[in-house]
Structures are given as C-alpha cells and as structure tokens.
Write a protein that holds these residues in place. Structure first.
Motif, PDB file in Angstrom:
ATOM      1  N   ASP A 141     -15.900   8.875 -44.939  1.00  0.00           N
ATOM      2  CA  ASP A 141     -16.872   9.956 -45.236  1.00  0.00           C
ATOM      3  C   ASP A 141     -16.431  11.262 -44.576  1.00  0.00           C
ATOM      4  O   ASP A 141     -17.075  11.733 -43.630  1.00  0.00           O
ATOM      5  CB  ASP A 141     -18.266   9.526 -44.746  1.00  0.00           C
TER       6      ASP A 141
ATOM      7  N   PHE B 291     -14.769   8.977 -39.755  1.00  0.00           N
ATOM      8  CA  PHE B 291     -15.586  10.208 -39.787  1.00  0.00           C
ATOM      9  C   PHE B 291     -17.050   9.813 -39.552  1.00  0.00           C
ATOM     10  O   PHE B 291     -17.930  10.122 -40.332  1.00  0.00           O
ATOM     11  CB  PHE B 291     -15.437  10.947 -41.126  1.00  0.00           C
ATOM     12  N   CYS B 292     -17.293   9.120 -38.435  1.00  0.00           N
ATOM     13  CA  CYS B 292     -18.592   8.446 -38.244  1.00  0.00           C
ATOM     14  C   CYS B 292     -19.705   9.373 -37.772  1.00  0.00           C
ATOM     15  O   CYS B 292     -20.871   8.997 -37.794  1.00  0.00           O
ATOM     16  CB  CYS B 292     -18.416   7.314 -37.254  1.00  0.00           C
ATOM     17  N   TYR B 293     -19.367  10.584 -37.277  1.00  0.00           N
ATOM     18  CA  TYR B 293     -20.353  11.480 -36.647  1.00  0.00           C
ATOM     19  C   TYR B 293     -21.133  10.693 -35.592  1.00  0.00           C
ATOM     20  O   TYR B 293     -20.527  10.135 -34.690  1.00  0.00           O
ATOM     21  CB  TYR B 293     -21.236  12.161 -37.702  1.00  0.00           C
TER      22      TYR B 293
ATOM     23  N   PRO C 198     -15.420  15.333 -43.800  1.00  0.00           N
ATOM     24  CA  PRO C 198     -16.091  16.617 -44.066  1.00  0.00           C
ATOM     25  C   PRO C 198     -15.589  17.172 -45.397  1.00  0.00           C
ATOM     26  O   PRO C 198     -14.590  16.691 -45.924  1.00  0.00           O
ATOM     27  CB  PRO C 198     -15.644  17.497 -42.899  1.00  0.00           C
TER      28      PRO C 198
ATOM     29  N   GLN D 220     -24.082  18.867 -35.283  1.00  0.00           N
ATOM     30  CA  GLN D 220     -23.549  19.524 -36.484  1.00  0.00           C
ATOM     31  C   GLN D 220     -24.677  19.694 -37.509  1.00  0.00           C
ATOM     32  O   GLN D 220     -25.617  18.923 -37.529  1.00  0.00           O
ATOM     33  CB  GLN D 220     -22.416  18.675 -37.087  1.00  0.00           C
TER      34      GLN D 220
ATOM     35  N   PHE E 107     -26.911  13.680 -40.539  1.00  0.00           N
ATOM     36  CA  PHE E 107     -26.600  13.723 -41.977  1.00  0.00           C
ATOM     37  C   PHE E 107     -27.600  12.829 -42.713  1.00  0.00           C
ATOM     38  O   PHE E 107     -27.382  11.642 -42.910  1.00  0.00           O
ATOM     39  CB  PHE E 107     -25.145  13.309 -42.223  1.00  0.00           C
TER      40      PHE E 107
ATOM     41  N   ASP F  11     -14.269   9.317 -34.837  1.00  0.00           N
ATOM     42  CA  ASP F  11     -14.555  10.721 -35.157  1.00  0.00           C
ATOM     43  C   ASP F  11     -13.756  11.580 -34.178  1.00  0.00           C
ATOM     44  O   ASP F  11     -13.502  11.176 -33.044  1.00  0.00           O
ATOM     45  CB  ASP F  11     -16.050  11.037 -35.021  1.00  0.00           C
ATOM     46  N   SER F  12     -13.352  12.770 -34.640  1.00  0.00           N
ATOM     47  CA  SER F  12     -12.558  13.638 -33.760  1.00  0.00           C
ATOM     48  C   SER F  12     -13.429  14.416 -32.783  1.00  0.00           C
ATOM     49  O   SER F  12     -12.919  15.070 -31.877  1.00  0.00           O
ATOM     50  CB  SER F  12     -11.723  14.604 -34.604  1.00  0.00           C
TER      51      SER F  12
ATOM     52  N   ALA G   7     -10.762  10.208 -32.187  1.00  0.00           N
ATOM     53  CA  ALA G   7      -9.402  10.347 -32.711  1.00  0.00           C
ATOM     54  C   ALA G   7      -9.437  10.999 -34.083  1.00  0.00           C
ATOM     55  O   ALA G   7     -10.493  11.100 -34.713  1.00  0.00           O
ATOM     56  CB  ALA G   7      -8.766   8.959 -32.839  1.00  0.00           C
ATOM     57  N   ASP G   8      -8.263  11.414 -34.522  1.00  0.00           N
ATOM     58  CA  ASP G   8      -8.131  11.930 -35.883  1.00  0.00           C
ATOM     59  C   ASP G   8      -8.181  10.723 -36.838  1.00  0.00           C
ATOM     60  O   ASP G   8      -7.380   9.797 -36.721  1.00  0.00           O
ATOM     61  CB  ASP G   8      -6.795  12.668 -36.024  1.00  0.00           C
ATOM     62  N   ALA G   9      -9.126  10.750 -37.761  1.00  0.00           N
ATOM     63  CA  ALA G   9      -9.359   9.579 -38.611  1.00  0.00           C
ATOM     64  C   ALA G   9      -8.185   9.323 -39.555  1.00  0.00           C
ATOM     65  O   ALA G   9      -7.919   8.176 -39.924  1.00  0.00           O
ATOM     66  CB  ALA G   9     -10.640   9.773 -39.408  1.00  0.00           C
TER      67      ALA G   9
ATOM     68  N   ARG H 209     -26.053   4.223 -46.376  1.00  0.00           N
ATOM     69  CA  ARG H 209     -25.988   3.438 -45.134  1.00  0.00           C
ATOM     70  C   ARG H 209     -26.681   2.092 -45.341  1.00  0.00           C
ATOM     71  O   ARG H 209     -26.189   1.051 -44.897  1.00  0.00           O
ATOM     72  CB  ARG H 209     -26.678   4.191 -43.996  1.00  0.00           C
TER      73      ARG H 209
HETATM   74  N1  SAH Z   1     -20.597   9.672 -41.898  1.00  0.00           N
HETATM   75  C1  SAH Z   1     -21.311  10.571 -41.025  1.00  0.00           C
HETATM   76  C2  SAH Z   1     -21.174  12.019 -41.459  1.00  0.00           C
HETATM   77  C3  SAH Z   1     -19.757  12.529 -41.511  1.00  0.00           C
HETATM   78  S1  SAH Z   1     -19.619  14.271 -41.389  1.00  0.00           S
HETATM   79  C4  SAH Z   1     -22.764  10.151 -40.928  1.00  0.00           C
HETATM   80  O1  SAH Z   1     -23.170   9.213 -41.619  1.00  0.00           O
HETATM   81  O2  SAH Z   1     -23.498  10.756 -40.149  1.00  0.00           O
HETATM   82  C5  SAH Z   1     -17.926  14.454 -41.105  1.00  0.00           C
HETATM   83  C6  SAH Z   1     -17.461  14.097 -39.699  1.00  0.00           C
HETATM   84  O3  SAH Z   1     -16.036  14.179 -39.690  1.00  0.00           O
HETATM   85  C7  SAH Z   1     -17.924  15.023 -38.593  1.00  0.00           C
HETATM   86  O4  SAH Z   1     -18.580  14.257 -37.610  1.00  0.00           O
HETATM   87  C8  SAH Z   1     -16.630  15.636 -37.996  1.00  0.00           C
HETATM   88  O5  SAH Z   1     -16.674  15.729 -36.577  1.00  0.00           O
HETATM   89  C9  SAH Z   1     -15.621  14.609 -38.401  1.00  0.00           C
HETATM   90  N2  SAH Z   1     -14.236  15.047 -38.566  1.00  0.00           N
HETATM   91  C10 SAH Z   1     -13.747  16.184 -39.135  1.00  0.00           C
HETATM   92  N3  SAH Z   1     -12.404  16.152 -39.204  1.00  0.00           N
HETATM   93  C11 SAH Z   1     -12.012  14.963 -38.676  1.00  0.00           C
HETATM   94  C12 SAH Z   1     -10.752  14.315 -38.474  1.00  0.00           C
HETATM   95  N4  SAH Z   1      -9.627  14.889 -38.859  1.00  0.00           N
HETATM   96  N5  SAH Z   1     -10.750  13.088 -37.920  1.00  0.00           N
HETATM   97  C13 SAH Z   1     -11.894  12.493 -37.530  1.00  0.00           C
HETATM   98  N6  SAH Z   1     -13.105  13.058 -37.692  1.00  0.00           N
HETATM   99  C14 SAH Z   1     -13.173  14.265 -38.254  1.00  0.00           C
END
Ligand code: SAH
Length: 410
Positions: A314, A244-246, A316, A216, A221, A266-267, A294-296, A228
């Motif tokens: 964290d 939302f760990c990417y 998007p 991405q 990021f 992360d999804s 999974a959906d966070a 961090r």
């Molecule tokens: N914290 C991360 C950056 C997060 S970016 C880091 O330190 O690198 C946002 C992330 O949210 C992306 O990886 C994206 O795939 C994820 N995402 C988007 N919608 C989501 C959802 N509904 N559930 C889980 N993850 C999701």
C-alpha cells in the motif's frame, strides 16, 4: 451568521464569472469545477477564496462557488440561486452525517472513526473532515474552505452537539496559499477540559492510536477500513508482510484474524513507533509481530522466496499529477513484480494505488505486466475500492482515487 452566503454579500457588487459560450454544459450536469479556460470574463476583482457567482455567456445564473487562482478557477458550493438559505454549513454537514449513520458507521459500537466530509463527494469541494471519536480534524484544500474554517467548526458543534470534543485544523500542508505565507495547524474549538493531541479510536473492534497533530494526513488512513477487514478474514495461520504499513492498520487486523506472524515495514520511524504501541494496545506480543523501519522497496527485494503467504502493498501516491504518470506506472510494476515473485505458492497479495491520476485500468495493467514478468500463475480474486464514507459524486468521477487488487498466486 450561519448562511454561507450572506444576504449583504449577494448583491450587485458580488463578483461574477461569466463563461464562454457553451462552456456551461458540464455545470448543468452538476460537475463542481469551473476551469479557468472556460471563463470569458471576470466581473470585479475577486480575491482567492471569495464567493463568486457563475453565469453562462447569455447571463443565466449557474452556481455559487469559491474562487481560486489556478486551473480550477471555481469550486462550486451551490447550484441553487436562492442565496439566503440559512444554515448552509449545518445543512451540508448534517447531510454528510446522515449518510455515515445510514452506512452504520456513525453510532457503531465497534468503529468510532470515519470520514465525515469527502470534498466533492459530499458537495463541499476542497474540504475534508475526519472524525475520531469526538474529535473532528479539518483539512482545507482550497483557500475558500480555509477561510470558512471557523464557520465550519461552528456548524460541526451544532451537528454533533455535546458529543463533540474538539475541532482541529490540519490545513498547513494542503491549503494552496501562495508560498511565503506560513500556515499553522491548531484547534478551532475545544470542549472545556479537553487536552490531548492523540486518542485511541476503535475501528472494526481494533484499537488504534491516532495523533492528528504529528501524524500523516489527518492522523490515520480511514480509507482502508474495509480492505483491512478483508485481510483479517484471510490471515489465519499465515505469515504476513505489511509493506508501507504506516501505524499498522493492516497488521492489527491480520493479528486479530489469527495470523501466525506479521512483519510491518515503513520508512517513517514515527509511524513504526506507533505500530509498536498499537500492537501492545491490542494485546499482541513481540513474538507475533516484528517492526522494520526500512525502505519497503529494498525490503521486499531482499525477502527470501516463499517467506510470506500474505502480503499487503500500500505505497504512497507514486503519481501526484499527470506528468508523473509514466514513471509511476513503472514504479507500481516494479514493486508488484517483486511482491508477486516472492510470495509463497498459494499466497495472497493485496496491492493498492491511491494515486488519483492512475485509474483502475492503468493500475490493473501495471499489475498484469508485473505478474507477466514473474511468469507465475496469478488470479484476480477481487477488485478493491475506497469505502462509502469516501464517497464519490457521480457527476465528479475524479473523486475516485483508491483502487486495489486481491491476487492469488500459485
Ligand atoms: N497502509 C497504511 C497506509 C499507507 S500510507 C495504513 O493502512 O494505514 C503510505 C506509507 O508509506 C506512509 O506511512 C509512508 O511513511 C510510507 N512510505 C513512503 N515511502 C516509503 C518507502 N520508500 N518505504 C517504506 N515506506 C514508505
């Protein structure tokens, strides 16, 4: 030809934007955008991305910039009239690198990735360049920058010299060309023998796989580096949930900081595969870390109360434009209420918003409303930001986008 404005293009035939009376004021204060509503007349027929000059209603020179069709009509590159200054790109990129050196980022033993160019913050509106251990990933957000990409790649070679491995263009999702034109990402330059779409970089002494081709944004990021490190310092002995760990940036710092266990969510399946590789790369085991694709939002709702005593939230950007603001604030509130409700007594919540249109105050209010919903005792220990390599031009406060709060919940 290295000058961004060639002597022959700065002629009487160069297209000119003439502003309405008194609309030059923001430019005189070095704001780098000209809005279409401020324009009285366009002399000539500039194409998107052309270099144009901007003048006040009484004909005084104000700036040079890239022309664009849309509400931001010109993104300013220079407020100086001398158009023949050589090596514009080299000069601007050297200034950007000098700042990263001064910050201790470029040349550091424990970090070899950083943002080299943060658009307006570095005087280059529409341009992002991220540096990954010798590989520069360029992202153009304007047609002008997209058209200049080869000159920029050449200047990067000059600025980094022999240590540069490649320049990759990742503009397909960001350059605002009209629909129908297919943009293809790819290398603008590669050192002989260089052949990789991913690399292991070091951030704060931790190893991370970065894939600029499939990942991405530009692959990683970089804006969460300092936050961090903050998580790492508070993680000892804690059960951590990274939502939302990417690719697991916060998770690896938490493990390195002595967390008891980290769950990452992360999804994106591709991101979760990278998390597993990053856990292994840094010498941690599956007993210390679990990945959930999974959906966070659903995940946090189903967490048993008190299961985690450090959470990272964290998401998007929920609001990509002003029209989406109200719904976005509601979404931030719901998500934060779920996290605050579930965290163990004495727990920390790191919560963020990277939506540019959600300002610090609005975000804090959403989190306040979330806390109030849970009825728990919540303290703000710190306000978190984007780091200095994501620099903000003081005349362009719109460059500030990442904000966060460190909460202590009893
Ligand atoms: N914290 C991360 C950056 C997060 S970016 C880091 O330190 O690198 C946002 C992330 O949210 C992306 O990886 C994206 O795939 C994820 N995402 C988007 N919608 C989501 C959802 N509904 N559930 C889980 N993850 C999701």
């Amino acid at each position: 030809m290295k000058s961004f404005i060639r002597k022959d293009t700065v002629s009487k035939t160069m297209d000119r934007i003439i502003l309405k009376p008194r609309r030059e004021e923001s430019i005189l204060r070095y704001h780098p955008w000209v809005f279409s509503g401020a324009i009285a007349q366009i002399v000539g027929h500039p194409a998107e991305g052309d270099l144009v000059s901007v003048a006040s209603a009484d004909g005084k020179f104000l700036a040079y910039g890239h022309y664009q069709i849309g509400s931001i009509a010109v993104r300013i590159l220079s407020f100086e009239e001398d158009p023949t200054k050589p090596d514009f790109w080299t000069l601007m990129l050297s200034r950007a690198l000098k700042l990263r050196e001064a910050m201790g980022l470029a040349g550091s033993d424990e970090t070899n990735c950083y943002r080299l160019v943060h658009g307006e913050g570095d005087g280059l509106p529409g341009l992002i360049v991220d540096y990954y251990d010798g590989v520069c990933v360029l992202q153009a957000h304007s047609v002008g920058m997209f058209r200049a990409k080869n000159a920029i790649a050449e200047a990067l070679r000059e600025v980094y010299g022999g240590s540069l491995k490649a320049v990759y263009d990742k503009s397909s999702g960001t350059a605002p060309f009209k629909a129908g034109l297919e943009l293809i990402d790819g290398y603008l330059w590669k050192a002989p023998g260089f052949d990789a779409d991913e690399s292991v970089v070091l951030e704060g002494g931790n190893k991370f796989l970065v894939n600029w081709n499939e990942g991405q944004k530009t692959g990683f990021f970089l804006d969460q580096r300092e936050n961090r490190a903050r998580v790492g310092k508070l993680a000892r002995g804690r059960n951590v949930l990274n939502l939302f760990c990417y690719t697991g940036g916060f998770s690896i710092y938490a493990l390195a900081g002595g967390a008891k266990h980290v769950d990452s969510v992360d999804s994106s399946a591709r991101a979760m595969a990278m998390v597993d590789r990053n856990v292994e790369l840094n010498g941690f085991t599956s007993e210390q870390h679990t990945s959930y694709c999974a959906d966070a939002i659903d995940f946090v709702k189903n967490v048993p109360d008190g299961a985690y005593d450090l959470m990272i939230v964290d998401p998007p950007a929920f609001a990509k434009h002003r029209g989406a603001l109200k719904n976005a604030l509601r979404a931030y509130q719901r998500l934060n209420a779920a996290a605050i409700a579930k965290v163990a007594p004495g727990g920390f919540v790191f919560t963020f918003s990277c939506s540019q249109v959600v300002d610090k105050e609005a975000f804090a209010l959403a989190v306040f409303s979330a806390a109030a919903e849970t009825g728990r005792s919540v303290r703000i220990l710190d306000r978190l930001n984007q780091p200095g390599d994501h620099s903000v031009n003081i005349y362009h406060p719109e460059g500030e986008y990442l904000k966060g709060l460190l909460l202590y919940v009893e």
